[in-house]
Design a protein around this motif. Structure first.
Motif, PDB file in Angstrom:
ATOM      1  N   GLU A  34       0.764  -1.388   0.263  1.00  0.00           N
ATOM      2  CA  GLU A  34      -0.493  -0.245   0.162  1.00  0.00           C
ATOM      3  C   GLU A  34       0.965   1.536   0.149  1.00  0.00           C
ATOM      4  O   GLU A  34       0.829   2.354  -0.397  1.00  0.00           O
ATOM      5  CB  GLU A  34      -1.368   0.203   1.071  1.00  0.00           C
ATOM      6  N   LYS A  35       1.993   1.139   1.134  1.00  0.00           N
ATOM      7  CA  LYS A  35       2.658   2.020   1.037  1.00  0.00           C
ATOM      8  C   LYS A  35       3.494   2.709  -0.287  1.00  0.00           C
ATOM      9  O   LYS A  35       3.586   3.758  -1.039  1.00  0.00           O
ATOM     10  CB  LYS A  35       4.319   1.975   1.657  1.00  0.00           C
ATOM     11  N   GLU A  36       3.711   1.975  -1.334  1.00  0.00           N
ATOM     12  CA  GLU A  36       4.673   1.706  -2.662  1.00  0.00           C
ATOM     13  C   GLU A  36       3.061   2.161  -4.064  1.00  0.00           C
ATOM     14  O   GLU A  36       3.558   3.586  -4.780  1.00  0.00           O
ATOM     15  CB  GLU A  36       5.227   0.993  -3.284  1.00  0.00           C
ATOM     16  N   LEU A  37       1.814   2.089  -3.250  1.00  0.00           N
ATOM     17  CA  LEU A  37       0.618   2.676  -4.510  1.00  0.00           C
ATOM     18  C   LEU A  37       0.564   3.778  -4.141  1.00  0.00           C
ATOM     19  O   LEU A  37       0.743   4.484  -4.932  1.00  0.00           O
ATOM     20  CB  LEU A  37      -0.131   1.099  -3.950  1.00  0.00           C
ATOM     21  N   VAL A  38       0.301   4.336  -3.347  1.00  0.00           N
ATOM     22  CA  VAL A  38       0.302   5.156  -2.281  1.00  0.00           C
ATOM     23  C   VAL A  38       1.670   6.502  -2.644  1.00  0.00           C
ATOM     24  O   VAL A  38       1.010   8.278  -3.200  1.00  0.00           O
ATOM     25  CB  VAL A  38      -0.140   6.201  -0.683  1.00  0.00           C
ATOM     26  N   ALA A  39       2.487   6.182  -2.538  1.00  0.00           N
ATOM     27  CA  ALA A  39       3.901   7.098  -3.348  1.00  0.00           C
ATOM     28  C   ALA A  39       3.697   7.218  -4.536  1.00  0.00           C
ATOM     29  O   ALA A  39       3.654   8.184  -5.067  1.00  0.00           O
ATOM     30  CB  ALA A  39       5.017   6.031  -3.174  1.00  0.00           C
ATOM     31  N   TYR A  40       3.362   5.834  -5.376  1.00  0.00           N
ATOM     32  CA  TYR A  40       2.837   5.816  -7.100  1.00  0.00           C
ATOM     33  C   TYR A  40       1.986   7.248  -7.422  1.00  0.00           C
ATOM     34  O   TYR A  40       2.686   7.741  -8.306  1.00  0.00           O
ATOM     35  CB  TYR A  40       2.818   4.948  -7.141  1.00  0.00           C
ATOM     36  N   LEU A  72       0.821  12.956  -9.633  1.00  0.00           N
ATOM     37  CA  LEU A  72       0.012  14.007  -9.076  1.00  0.00           C
ATOM     38  C   LEU A  72       0.616  15.674  -9.235  1.00  0.00           C
ATOM     39  O   LEU A  72       0.170  16.434  -9.007  1.00  0.00           O
ATOM     40  CB  LEU A  72      -1.371  14.347  -7.977  1.00  0.00           C
ATOM     41  N   VAL A  73       1.728  15.061  -8.651  1.00  0.00           N
ATOM     42  CA  VAL A  73       2.665  16.312  -8.204  1.00  0.00           C
ATOM     43  C   VAL A  73       3.680  17.495  -8.778  1.00  0.00           C
ATOM     44  O   VAL A  73       3.899  16.311  -9.793  1.00  0.00           O
ATOM     45  CB  VAL A  73       2.818  16.848  -6.234  1.00  0.00           C
ATOM     46  N   ASP A  74       3.540  18.123  -8.265  1.00  0.00           N
ATOM     47  CA  ASP A  74       4.682  18.775  -9.694  1.00  0.00           C
ATOM     48  C   ASP A  74       6.418  18.736  -9.112  1.00  0.00           C
ATOM     49  O   ASP A  74       7.203  18.932  -9.707  1.00  0.00           O
ATOM     50  CB  ASP A  74       4.803  20.279  -9.461  1.00  0.00           C
ATOM     51  N   ASN A  75       6.462  18.234  -7.875  1.00  0.00           N
ATOM     52  CA  ASN A  75       7.564  17.820  -6.566  1.00  0.00           C
ATOM     53  C   ASN A  75       8.012  16.905  -6.597  1.00  0.00           C
ATOM     54  O   ASN A  75       7.540  16.713  -4.711  1.00  0.00           O
ATOM     55  CB  ASN A  75       7.756  18.775  -5.883  1.00  0.00           C
ATOM     56  N   GLU A 108       0.842   8.243   5.973  1.00  0.00           N
ATOM     57  CA  GLU A 108       0.308   9.434   6.388  1.00  0.00           C
ATOM     58  C   GLU A 108       1.170   9.917   5.599  1.00  0.00           C
ATOM     59  O   GLU A 108       2.501   9.354   4.855  1.00  0.00           O
ATOM     60  CB  GLU A 108       1.303  10.261   7.119  1.00  0.00           C
ATOM     61  N   LEU A 109       0.623  10.395   4.433  1.00  0.00           N
ATOM     62  CA  LEU A 109       1.380  10.953   3.309  1.00  0.00           C
ATOM     63  C   LEU A 109       2.176  12.385   3.344  1.00  0.00           C
ATOM     64  O   LEU A 109       1.152  13.402   3.800  1.00  0.00           O
ATOM     65  CB  LEU A 109       0.268  11.000   2.011  1.00  0.00           C
ATOM     66  N   ARG A 110       3.219  12.827   3.192  1.00  0.00           N
ATOM     67  CA  ARG A 110       3.376  14.277   3.051  1.00  0.00           C
ATOM     68  C   ARG A 110       3.971  14.367   1.499  1.00  0.00           C
ATOM     69  O   ARG A 110       5.139  13.941   0.789  1.00  0.00           O
ATOM     70  CB  ARG A 110       4.809  14.535   3.974  1.00  0.00           C
ATOM     71  N   VAL A 111       3.898  15.814   1.565  1.00  0.00           N
ATOM     72  CA  VAL A 111       3.989  16.401  -0.024  1.00  0.00           C
ATOM     73  C   VAL A 111       4.414  17.904   0.319  1.00  0.00           C
ATOM     74  O   VAL A 111       4.298  18.507   1.072  1.00  0.00           O
ATOM     75  CB  VAL A 111       2.912  16.281  -0.896  1.00  0.00           C
ATOM     76  N   ALA A 112       5.307  18.271  -0.840  1.00  0.00           N
ATOM     77  CA  ALA A 112       5.689  19.928  -0.733  1.00  0.00           C
ATOM     78  C   ALA A 112       4.121  20.610  -0.625  1.00  0.00           C
ATOM     79  O   ALA A 112       3.372  20.470  -1.031  1.00  0.00           O
ATOM     80  CB  ALA A 112       5.852  20.616  -2.076  1.00  0.00           C
ATOM     81  N   PRO A 113       4.436  21.623   0.217  1.00  0.00           N
ATOM     82  CA  PRO A 113       2.969  22.880   1.029  1.00  0.00           C
ATOM     83  C   PRO A 113       2.615  23.270  -0.277  1.00  0.00           C
ATOM     84  O   PRO A 113       1.726  23.097  -0.545  1.00  0.00           O
ATOM     85  CB  PRO A 113       3.911  23.863   1.684  1.00  0.00           C
TER      86      PRO A 113
END
Length: 77
Positions: A2-8, A13-16, A34-39
């Motif tokens: 599941e971790k790899e799926l969410v990360a993929y 989706l993101v620019d960074n 817990e998913l963290r992305v750039a602000p």
């Protein structure tokens, strides 16, 4: 898995994509991701009215049915 799926999906989706981090917290009956992305990218992961976040959670629940554990996705800012 599941971790790899969410990360993929989040990286697509993101620019960074380098800033995407997924932390796993294992519980007895559930797993918290817990998913963290750039602000700047948080809106892209959540989507309008939370549609993308809801879709991610739906995909996760379908992927986790084999393990029998409940998977919870938290998007942290």
């Amino acid at each position: 898995m599941e971790k790899e799926l969410v990360a993929y999906v989040a990286q697509a989706l993101v620019d960074n994509p380098e800033a995407v981090e997924v932390a796993v917290i294992e519980g007895e009956k559930s797993t918290i991701l817990e998913l963290r992305v750039a602000p700047d990218d948080i809106g892209k992961v959540i989507g309008k009215h939370g549609r993308i976040a809801k879709s991610l959670r739906t995909i996760l629940s379908a992927a986790s049915t084999k393990s029998g554990k409940r998977v919870v996705l938290e998007i942290l800012d």
